[in-house]
Scaffold this motif. Structure first.
Motif, PDB file in Angstrom:
ATOM      1  N   ASP A  90       0.815  -1.215   0.000  1.00  0.00           N
ATOM      2  CA  ASP A  90       0.000   0.000   0.000  1.00  0.00           C
ATOM      3  C   ASP A  90       0.852   1.270   0.000  1.00  0.00           C
ATOM      4  N   SER A  91       1.878   1.322   0.839  1.00  0.00           N
ATOM      5  CA  SER A  91       2.685   2.545   0.926  1.00  0.00           C
ATOM      6  C   SER A  91       3.459   2.776  -0.369  1.00  0.00           C
ATOM      7  N   PHE A  92       3.888   1.704  -1.014  1.00  0.00           N
ATOM      8  CA  PHE A  92       4.566   1.824  -2.305  1.00  0.00           C
ATOM      9  C   PHE A  92       3.621   2.390  -3.358  1.00  0.00           C
ATOM     10  N   VAL A  93       2.401   1.875  -3.408  1.00  0.00           N
ATOM     11  CA  VAL A  93       1.419   2.364  -4.376  1.00  0.00           C
ATOM     12  C   VAL A  93       1.122   3.842  -4.137  1.00  0.00           C
ATOM     13  N   GLU A  94       1.001   4.226  -2.884  1.00  0.00           N
ATOM     14  CA  GLU A  94       0.754   5.635  -2.560  1.00  0.00           C
ATOM     15  C   GLU A  94       1.904   6.510  -3.063  1.00  0.00           C
ATOM     16  N   TRP A  95       3.140   6.045  -2.885  1.00  0.00           N
ATOM     17  CA  TRP A  95       4.299   6.803  -3.370  1.00  0.00           C
ATOM     18  C   TRP A  95       4.274   6.939  -4.891  1.00  0.00           C
ATOM     19  N   VAL A  96       3.940   5.863  -5.599  1.00  0.00           N
ATOM     20  CA  VAL A  96       3.875   5.927  -7.067  1.00  0.00           C
ATOM     21  C   VAL A  96       2.823   6.939  -7.503  1.00  0.00           C
ATOM     22  N   ARG A  97       1.661   6.927  -6.863  1.00  0.00           N
ATOM     23  CA  ARG A  97       0.603   7.883  -7.219  1.00  0.00           C
ATOM     24  C   ARG A  97       1.062   9.327  -7.001  1.00  0.00           C
TER      25      ARG A  97
END
Length: 255
Positions: free
Chosen positions: A33-40
């Protein structure tokens, strides 16, 4: 296959129960989840991604499911993990991921990549296999990134693990319940031999493997990145998976 690092993860993910397999897949993508948030937050549109040592391809799977992946290439040396990734991609009807079974020291990289992933301390596998392999790989990554492209790296501080012995327990639905390991240090090679014994959750089966990992500081890695053509300033990301690990992002200059 040669060095132990090239075969250490063969046979790692095996399931006979379809429900357990699906639960495992969902748990793995749920960790990101935190990785996806960073990509966004970092990218304005779907991106081209290269995943080094892609394992089961969970990073690329999650990105495509989130609509964040324009195209993804995963390179994984383990044949069993490559097959696991292929099956997962097909079962979930994903079309933007190309899994490649090969040695990332020699495999072809796609060009004009927005983001390269080197997670799960994969970079610390390289120099024990072949002297200078890490430096050469960083240069290849820089050459294949777009100007301004990024390299995300997990780095583990192995100094606290030298000559240690410990164990950990995994949560369901992981097919393994316990991991026992010891880590003798080789001062001549500046490596730790991570000797692992996995114990099955339901059948108590044993699986033993060994990795040889380079003891590498963040300062040493930064110097290698600069020599390969990256900026010296690294971005540090939140990473709660392991307190001994640091997740950083290096950027290729825009010109």
């Amino acid at each position: 296959m040669g060095h132990v690092n090239l075969s250490a993860y063969d046979g790692y993910e095996q399931f006979s129960d379809p429900e357990a397999l699906e639960a495992y897949r969902r748990a793995k993508v749920g960790e990101l989840d935190s990785f996806v948030e960073w990509v966004r937050e970092t990218y304005e549109k779907p991106i081209r991604v290269l995943d080094l040592g892609s394992g089961n391809a969970k990073w690329l799977v999650r990105l495509e499911r989130e609509g964040l992946l324009a195209a993804g290439t995963g390179i994984e040396v383990s044949e069993s993990r490559h097959r696991f990734a292929e099956t997962w991609i097909a079962d979930w009807n994903l079309t933007g991921i190309t899994p490649i079974c090969g040695d990332l020291l020699t495999a072809s990289f796609p060009i004009q990549v927005d983001l390269c992933l080197a997670t799960d301390i994969v970079l610390q596998f390289l120099n024990p296999i072949r002297e200078g392999a890490l430096e050469a790989t960083l240069k290849r990554v820089a050459d294949h990134l777009k100007p301004g492209g990024r390299l995300l790296i997990d780095l583990q501080d192995l100094t606290s693990l030298k000559d240690s012995k410990t164990w950990q327990e995994f949560d369901e639905p992981d097919p393994w319940r316990f991991l026992l390991w010891e880590a003798p240090y080789n001062p001549e090679r500046n490596t730790v031999a991570l000797r692992k014994t996995f114990i099955g959750r339901d059948d108590n089966r044993l699986d033993r493997s060994e990795l040889e990992l380079e003891v590498l500081s963040l300062e040493q890695l930064t110097a290698m990145l600069v020599a390969a053509g990256f900026d010296a300033d690294l971005e540090t990301l939140d990473h709660h998976h392991d307190p001994t690990e640091t997740r950083v992002v290096a950027r290729k200059p825009t010109r």
